[in-house]
Design a protein around this motif. Sequence first.
Motif, short mmCIF file in Angstrom:
data_model
loop_
_atom_site.label_atom_id
_atom_site.label_comp_id
_atom_site.label_asym_id
_atom_site.label_seq_id
_atom_site.Cartn_x
_atom_site.Cartn_y
_atom_site.Cartn_z
N ALA A 5 0.85 -1.19 0.00
CA ALA A 5 0.00 0.00 0.00
C ALA A 5 0.89 1.25 0.00
CB ALA A 5 -0.92 -0.01 1.21
N LYS A 56 2.58 1.87 -3.40
CA LYS A 56 1.69 2.36 -4.46
C LYS A 56 0.89 3.59 -4.03
CE LYS A 56 2.82 -0.87 -7.37
NZ LYS A 56 3.54 -0.57 -8.63
N SER A 105 -1.28 4.02 -1.75
CA SER A 105 -2.69 3.69 -1.54
C SER A 105 -2.96 3.54 -0.05
CB SER A 105 -3.04 2.37 -2.24
OG SER A 105 -2.79 2.48 -3.62
N GLN A 106 -4.25 3.56 0.32
CA GLN A 106 -4.58 3.40 1.75
C GLN A 106 -4.38 1.97 2.21
OE1 GLN A 106 -8.67 4.61 1.90
NE2 GLN A 106 -8.16 6.75 2.35
N GLY A 142 -1.38 8.53 -5.92
CA GLY A 142 -2.64 8.95 -5.31
C GLY A 142 -3.75 9.22 -6.32
N PRO A 169 -6.96 4.96 -8.60
CA PRO A 169 -7.64 4.37 -7.45
C PRO A 169 -7.47 2.86 -7.28
CG PRO A 169 -9.24 5.11 -9.10
CD PRO A 169 -7.89 5.59 -9.56
N ALA A 183 -3.65 -2.69 -4.71
CA ALA A 183 -3.50 -1.58 -3.78
C ALA A 183 -4.60 -0.57 -4.11
CB ALA A 183 -2.12 -0.95 -3.93
N THR A 184 -5.36 -0.18 -3.09
CA THR A 184 -6.54 0.65 -3.37
C THR A 184 -6.98 1.36 -2.09
OG1 THR A 184 -8.75 0.57 -4.35
CG2 THR A 184 -8.13 -1.32 -3.00
N ASN A 185 -8.21 1.91 -2.10
CA ASN A 185 -8.65 2.58 -0.89
C ASN A 185 -9.25 1.56 0.10
OD1 ASN A 185 -11.31 2.11 -1.52
ND2 ASN A 185 -11.76 4.19 -2.14
#
Length: 391
Positions: free
Chosen positions: A95, A98, A100-101, A229, A232, A250-252
């Motif tokens: 995460a 990348k 991501s969150q 960022g 998504p 890797a995503t939210n």
Amino acid sequence: MSEGLAWLPQALAELRDADLLRELTYCASSPGPEVSVDGEPHLLLASNNYLGLATHPAVLKGAHDAIDRYGAGAGASRLVTGSLDLHRRLEERLAALKSSQDALVFPTGYQANVGTIPVLAGPGDTIFSDELNHASIIDGCRLSRAEVVRYRHADPDALEDAVRATRSTGRRVIVTDTVFSMDGDLAPLPALVDIAERHGCTLMVDEAHATGVLGPSGAGAIEHFGLGGRVPVVMGTLSKALGAQGGYVATNRELADLLRTRARGFVFTTALAPAAVGAALAALDVVRDEPWRRERVHANASRLSEQAQELGFRVLRRDAAVVGVLVGEAADALAAGAALRAERVWAPAIRPPSVPPGTSRLRLTVMASHDDGHLEWALRALSAARQTVAA
Ligand SMILES: Cc1ncc(COP(=O)(O)O)c(C=O)c1O
């Protein structure tokens, strides 16, 4: 043979006659710059072990330590008892890599794509997919049962026209490889990000061949373009430049939560084996700490590409470690592959359905561990292959 399988001999004969039957060649060593095939050393020009990490001492130690602590297999699916704290550690690292969150690890990159795409889109939705996307994206699109619109390769105008033309009121997803696996070129990511943002589409990218190879810290094409960022949904694999095995998204946080419940390639399969997780974690450290590997891959790829062009081959645009040498018909690509093999270079011909008909090729890949002697060996072999293609 059972009567129900009586169609098999003809199916095999048809593939053989069309030069499309695939057979396995067995290798008796690790995917280093030289491998043992049929007891003979061969130059390997077809592995995705771009940085040479599959045999890096720190990566091997990561795998060994994980086996010692967690065992050989995870023993169950992630949602049953297969989730290890080691998986979570890897997901946190991915995460961060990348921007991501959150992230989710799958047993393979293939499963990451076929598991994720049907969660993003379903019946009534539309997926816009680059015409040269990897088979696992194509299969994910098929499984989603969404309408799939293939747009011209790496063409933002064609994509935007297709997005404007869609009448569907459902969700709209754009999906693309960042580095195309069989051609080696880079998607026009900044333009794709703009289009997705302008039209309210979700952009999903596949960083399989970019991670570890592109970007100042090896984070991939998103980092290369400074788009951290703004994408998504980022999919990638642990099995190429990271030298291990497995895939990830890797995503939210919300999408990661939904994937844990809905992605069938995550839910209905045994968790990624501890050795692969330990190896991948160590590989991420090496990617960060040994940038010379990335530099070497690019220098080697430039040199190989120039050599092939000087010999008169048609070489596709190259942005990463894949050098696509276009041959044309499957039979000619097989002949070129055989000529390389006669020079003890292992780079099998790539034919349909991996690439469109008429675009069979040699897909040459370089590694950081190839030295000058290996590149001279490649030149000699390519020169022999050129004679075969020209004849
Ligand atoms: C672009 C791309 N995506 C996904 C995959 C699948 O990854 P894995 O080999 O980890 O299943 C590949 C592997 O060939 C690939 O090239």
